[in-house]
Write a protein that holds these residues in place. Structure first.
Motif, PDB file in Angstrom:
ATOM      1  N   PHE A  10      -0.943   2.509  10.671  1.00 52.62           N
ATOM      2  CA  PHE A  10      -1.585   2.785   9.381  1.00 52.62           C
ATOM      3  C   PHE A  10      -1.254   1.760   8.302  1.00 52.62           C
ATOM      4  O   PHE A  10      -1.644   1.915   7.145  1.00 52.62           O
ATOM      5  CB  PHE A  10      -1.179   4.185   8.879  1.00 52.62           C
ATOM      6  CG  PHE A  10      -1.534   5.283   9.853  1.00 52.62           C
ATOM      7  CD1 PHE A  10      -2.853   5.678  10.039  1.00 52.62           C
ATOM      8  CD2 PHE A  10      -0.541   5.897  10.608  1.00 52.62           C
ATOM      9  CE1 PHE A  10      -3.171   6.677  10.941  1.00 52.62           C
ATOM     10  CE2 PHE A  10      -0.859   6.897  11.510  1.00 52.62           C
ATOM     11  CZ  PHE A  10      -2.183   7.296  11.688  1.00 52.62           C
ATOM     12  N   GLY A  11      -0.537   0.711   8.697  1.00 47.05           N
ATOM     13  CA  GLY A  11      -0.191  -0.305   7.704  1.00 47.05           C
ATOM     14  C   GLY A  11       0.600   0.295   6.565  1.00 47.05           C
ATOM     15  O   GLY A  11       0.367  -0.019   5.390  1.00 47.05           O
ATOM     16  N   GLY A  12       1.565   1.134   6.902  1.00 51.46           N
ATOM     17  CA  GLY A  12       2.289   1.897   5.875  1.00 51.46           C
ATOM     18  C   GLY A  12       3.550   1.253   5.354  1.00 51.46           C
ATOM     19  O   GLY A  12       4.546   1.937   5.123  1.00 51.46           O
ATOM     20  N   LYS A  13       3.561  -0.065   5.190  1.00 54.05           N
ATOM     21  CA  LYS A  13       4.770  -0.730   4.684  1.00 54.05           C
ATOM     22  C   LYS A  13       5.153  -0.223   3.296  1.00 54.05           C
ATOM     23  O   LYS A  13       6.329  -0.113   2.976  1.00 54.05           O
ATOM     24  CB  LYS A  13       4.557  -2.252   4.645  1.00 54.05           C
ATOM     25  CG  LYS A  13       4.607  -2.899   6.028  1.00 54.05           C
ATOM     26  CD  LYS A  13       4.557  -4.397   5.940  1.00 54.05           C
ATOM     27  CE  LYS A  13       4.643  -4.995   7.342  1.00 54.05           C
ATOM     28  NZ  LYS A  13       4.564  -6.472   7.329  1.00 54.05           N
ATOM     29  N   GLN A  14       4.129   0.072   2.506  1.00 52.76           N
ATOM     30  CA  GLN A  14       4.386   0.597   1.162  1.00 52.76           C
ATOM     31  C   GLN A  14       5.057   1.969   1.261  1.00 52.76           C
ATOM     32  O   GLN A  14       5.971   2.269   0.493  1.00 52.76           O
ATOM     33  CB  GLN A  14       3.062   0.707   0.395  1.00 52.76           C
ATOM     34  CG  GLN A  14       3.199   0.884  -1.097  1.00 52.76           C
ATOM     35  CD  GLN A  14       3.387  -0.433  -1.832  1.00 52.76           C
ATOM     36  OE1 GLN A  14       3.553  -1.461  -1.196  1.00 52.76           O
ATOM     37  NE2 GLN A  14       3.394  -0.391  -3.150  1.00 52.76           N
ATOM     38  N   ALA A  15       4.592   2.766   2.222  1.00 55.37           N
ATOM     39  CA  ALA A  15       5.172   4.102   2.409  1.00 55.37           C
ATOM     40  C   ALA A  15       6.636   4.005   2.817  1.00 55.37           C
ATOM     41  O   ALA A  15       7.458   4.840   2.431  1.00 55.37           O
ATOM     42  CB  ALA A  15       4.392   4.870   3.468  1.00 55.37           C
ATOM     43  N   LEU A  16       6.970   2.960   3.588  1.00 64.64           N
ATOM     44  CA  LEU A  16       8.344   2.750   4.018  1.00 64.64           C
ATOM     45  C   LEU A  16       9.248   2.464   2.822  1.00 64.64           C
ATOM     46  O   LEU A  16      10.391   2.927   2.778  1.00 64.64           O
ATOM     47  CB  LEU A  16       8.401   1.579   5.004  1.00 64.64           C
ATOM     48  CG  LEU A  16       9.648   1.473   5.882  1.00 64.64           C
ATOM     49  CD1 LEU A  16       9.812   2.705   6.749  1.00 64.64           C
ATOM     50  CD2 LEU A  16       9.587   0.219   6.733  1.00 64.64           C
ATOM     51  N   ILE A  17       8.730   1.743   1.849  1.00 56.42           N
ATOM     52  CA  ILE A  17       9.495   1.448   0.629  1.00 56.42           C
ATOM     53  C   ILE A  17       9.740   2.739  -0.154  1.00 56.42           C
ATOM     54  O   ILE A  17      10.840   2.965  -0.677  1.00 56.42           O
ATOM     55  CB  ILE A  17       8.778   0.400  -0.239  1.00 56.42           C
ATOM     56  CG1 ILE A  17       8.666  -0.924   0.527  1.00 56.42           C
ATOM     57  CG2 ILE A  17       9.523   0.180  -1.543  1.00 56.42           C
ATOM     58  CD1 ILE A  17       7.781  -1.954  -0.145  1.00 56.42           C
ATOM     59  N   TYR A  18       8.719   3.587  -0.208  1.00 52.39           N
ATOM     60  CA  TYR A  18       8.888   4.872  -0.890  1.00 52.39           C
ATOM     61  C   TYR A  18       9.933   5.743  -0.174  1.00 52.39           C
ATOM     62  O   TYR A  18      10.660   6.507  -0.820  1.00 52.39           O
ATOM     63  CB  TYR A  18       7.554   5.613  -0.977  1.00 52.39           C
ATOM     64  CG  TYR A  18       6.600   5.015  -1.980  1.00 52.39           C
ATOM     65  CD1 TYR A  18       6.966   4.870  -3.329  1.00 52.39           C
ATOM     66  CD2 TYR A  18       5.338   4.581  -1.606  1.00 52.39           C
ATOM     67  CE1 TYR A  18       6.102   4.316  -4.254  1.00 52.39           C
ATOM     68  CE2 TYR A  18       4.462   4.031  -2.530  1.00 52.39           C
ATOM     69  CZ  TYR A  18       4.848   3.892  -3.851  1.00 52.39           C
ATOM     70  OH  TYR A  18       4.003   3.338  -4.759  1.00 52.39           O
ATOM     71  N   LEU A  19       9.984   5.616   1.166  1.00 55.64           N
ATOM     72  CA  LEU A  19      11.003   6.331   1.931  1.00 55.64           C
ATOM     73  C   LEU A  19      12.395   5.846   1.543  1.00 55.64           C
ATOM     74  O   LEU A  19      13.343   6.622   1.475  1.00 55.64           O
ATOM     75  CB  LEU A  19      10.790   6.107   3.439  1.00 55.64           C
ATOM     76  CG  LEU A  19       9.966   7.143   4.202  1.00 55.64           C
ATOM     77  CD1 LEU A  19       9.818   6.720   5.652  1.00 55.64           C
ATOM     78  CD2 LEU A  19      10.624   8.517   4.136  1.00 55.64           C
ATOM     79  N   ARG A  20      12.511   4.539   1.296  1.00 46.73           N
ATOM     80  CA  ARG A  20      13.807   3.984   0.876  1.00 46.73           C
ATOM     81  C   ARG A  20      14.192   4.506  -0.502  1.00 46.73           C
ATOM     82  O   ARG A  20      15.373   4.742  -0.772  1.00 46.73           O
ATOM     83  CB  ARG A  20      13.739   2.452   0.874  1.00 46.73           C
ATOM     84  CG  ARG A  20      13.786   1.883   2.283  1.00 46.73           C
ATOM     85  CD  ARG A  20      13.769   0.379   2.310  1.00 46.73           C
ATOM     86  NE  ARG A  20      13.583  -0.073   3.688  1.00 46.73           N
ATOM     87  CZ  ARG A  20      12.803  -1.073   4.055  1.00 46.73           C
ATOM     88  NH1 ARG A  20      12.117  -1.744   3.148  1.00 46.73           N
ATOM     89  NH2 ARG A  20      12.710  -1.427   5.316  1.00 46.73           N
ATOM     90  N   VAL A  21      13.214   4.665  -1.361  1.00 51.48           N
ATOM     91  CA  VAL A  21      13.476   5.242  -2.688  1.00 51.48           C
ATOM     92  C   VAL A  21      13.995   6.667  -2.526  1.00 51.48           C
ATOM     93  O   VAL A  21      14.978   7.066  -3.170  1.00 51.48           O
ATOM     94  CB  VAL A  21      12.202   5.214  -3.570  1.00 51.48           C
ATOM     95  CG1 VAL A  21      12.419   6.008  -4.851  1.00 51.48           C
ATOM     96  CG2 VAL A  21      11.798   3.788  -3.888  1.00 51.48           C
ATOM     97  N   LEU A  22      13.330   7.437  -1.653  1.00 53.99           N
ATOM     98  CA  LEU A  22      13.757   8.820  -1.380  1.00 53.99           C
ATOM     99  C   LEU A  22      15.170   8.842  -0.802  1.00 53.99           C
ATOM    100  O   LEU A  22      15.998   9.670  -1.198  1.00 53.99           O
ATOM    101  CB  LEU A  22      12.777   9.485  -0.408  1.00 53.99           C
ATOM    102  CG  LEU A  22      13.147  10.904   0.059  1.00 53.99           C
ATOM    103  CD1 LEU A  22      13.169  11.870  -1.119  1.00 53.99           C
ATOM    104  CD2 LEU A  22      12.175  11.387   1.131  1.00 53.99           C
ATOM    105  N   ALA A  23      15.439   7.925   0.137  1.00 49.69           N
ATOM    106  CA  ALA A  23      16.767   7.847   0.751  1.00 49.69           C
ATOM    107  C   ALA A  23      17.835   7.564  -0.310  1.00 49.69           C
ATOM    108  O   ALA A  23      18.918   8.152  -0.290  1.00 49.69           O
ATOM    109  CB  ALA A  23      16.794   6.759   1.823  1.00 49.69           C
ATOM    110  N   ALA A  24      17.512   6.669  -1.253  1.00 49.13           N
ATOM    111  CA  ALA A  24      18.465   6.330  -2.325  1.00 49.13           C
ATOM    112  C   ALA A  24      18.730   7.532  -3.224  1.00 49.13           C
ATOM    113  O   ALA A  24      19.868   7.790  -3.627  1.00 49.13           O
ATOM    114  CB  ALA A  24      17.918   5.168  -3.148  1.00 49.13           C
ATOM    115  N   ILE A  25      17.678   8.293  -3.516  1.00 47.03           N
ATOM    116  CA  ILE A  25      17.822   9.489  -4.365  1.00 47.03           C
ATOM    117  C   ILE A  25      18.690  10.535  -3.664  1.00 47.03           C
ATOM    118  O   ILE A  25      19.584  11.143  -4.274  1.00 47.03           O
ATOM    119  CB  ILE A  25      16.434  10.074  -4.721  1.00 47.03           C
ATOM    120  CG1 ILE A  25      15.679   9.104  -5.650  1.00 47.03           C
ATOM    121  CG2 ILE A  25      16.573  11.444  -5.385  1.00 47.03           C
ATOM    122  CD1 ILE A  25      14.226   9.457  -5.848  1.00 47.03           C
TER     123      ILE A  25
END
Length: 228
Positions: free
Chosen positions: A78-93
């Motif tokens: 799905f070309g979800g590289k942007q979604a992966l970055i959002y996952l990293r934001v969630l992981a940081a939170i």
């Protein structure tokens, strides 16, 4: 080098979260020791405790592999590289929430553990079937099943493993985390009282929380930089 850094960071998270691990899992670990006869106690108890913890670490590692593999599949299909970055934001939170929890400043992470009860209610009866322990080798499957016990510490680290977007990296992160929790868990019934006293000390709690908060803020900073 990045894989090694991730492994070491995950190992430190496991070590710093040792107090939480003792609170969550020391009961079942003690039950393993008590279910063994006095004659066999020393050698068999150590073997059972070791196998239980290896089973627990195995479940973490497999979860890291599965979740990170799922996120990498999203990227490919799905070309979800942007979604992966959002996952990293969630992981940081979540990591920041973990830091506050370990420092005992805020206990919001417990809400996340409550959500995990949905899955645990199906796994718990399977795990309890192994108690009391009839053979030391059965400690491994018991630990593997008990590894799915709802735990904010595990969920926080698993979210980071998922955001790696690589199945083997996810496995390595959770393996490092699991190994980091083992020293505390292997002290159950021997030095656990003294260890708990140290882990509950104000300087350790605040120091551990501060280190995890720094790691969380760094992860968040890197993720935000990737978004801009």
């Amino acid at each position: 080098m990045t894989l090694l850094n991730d492994f070491i960071a995950a190992l430190l998270i496991g070590l710093l979260g040792a107090g939480h691990c003792l609170g969550m899992c020391s009961g079942i670990a003690s039950a393993i020791s008590f279910s063994i006869s006095e004659k066999q106690k020393k050698s068999i108890s150590i073997l059972s405790l070791l196998l239980y913890n290896l089973g627990r670490v195995s479940s973490y590692s497999i979860a890291g592999f599965i979740f990170a593999a799922g996120s990498s599949t999203l990227i490919v299909w799905f070309g979800g590289k942007q979604a992966l970055i959002y996952l990293r934001v969630l992981a940081a939170i979540l990591m920041l929430m973990l830091a506050l929890y370990i420092a005992r400043v805020w206990h919001g992470l417990l809400k996340l553990e409550q959500a995990g009860q949905l899955l645990w209610k199906f796994i718990k009866p399977l795990a309890q079937a192994f108690i009391p322990l009839k053979h030391p080798l059965l400690a491994f499957p018991l630990g593997f099943l008990w590894g799915w016990l709802p735990c904010g510490l595990v969920y926080s680290t698993l979210s980071w493993a998922t955001s790696s977007g690589d199945a083997w990296n996810g496995l390595l992160i959770m393996l490092g985390f699991g190994l980091g929790t083992m020293p505390a868990m292997l002290t159950v019934g021997t030095f656990s009282h003294h260890l708990k006293k140290t882990l509950n000390h104000l300087w350790f709690r605040y120091g551990s929380g501060a280190l995890l908060a720094i790691f969380a803020m760094h992860t968040l900073y890197v993720a935000i930089q990737q978004l801009t």
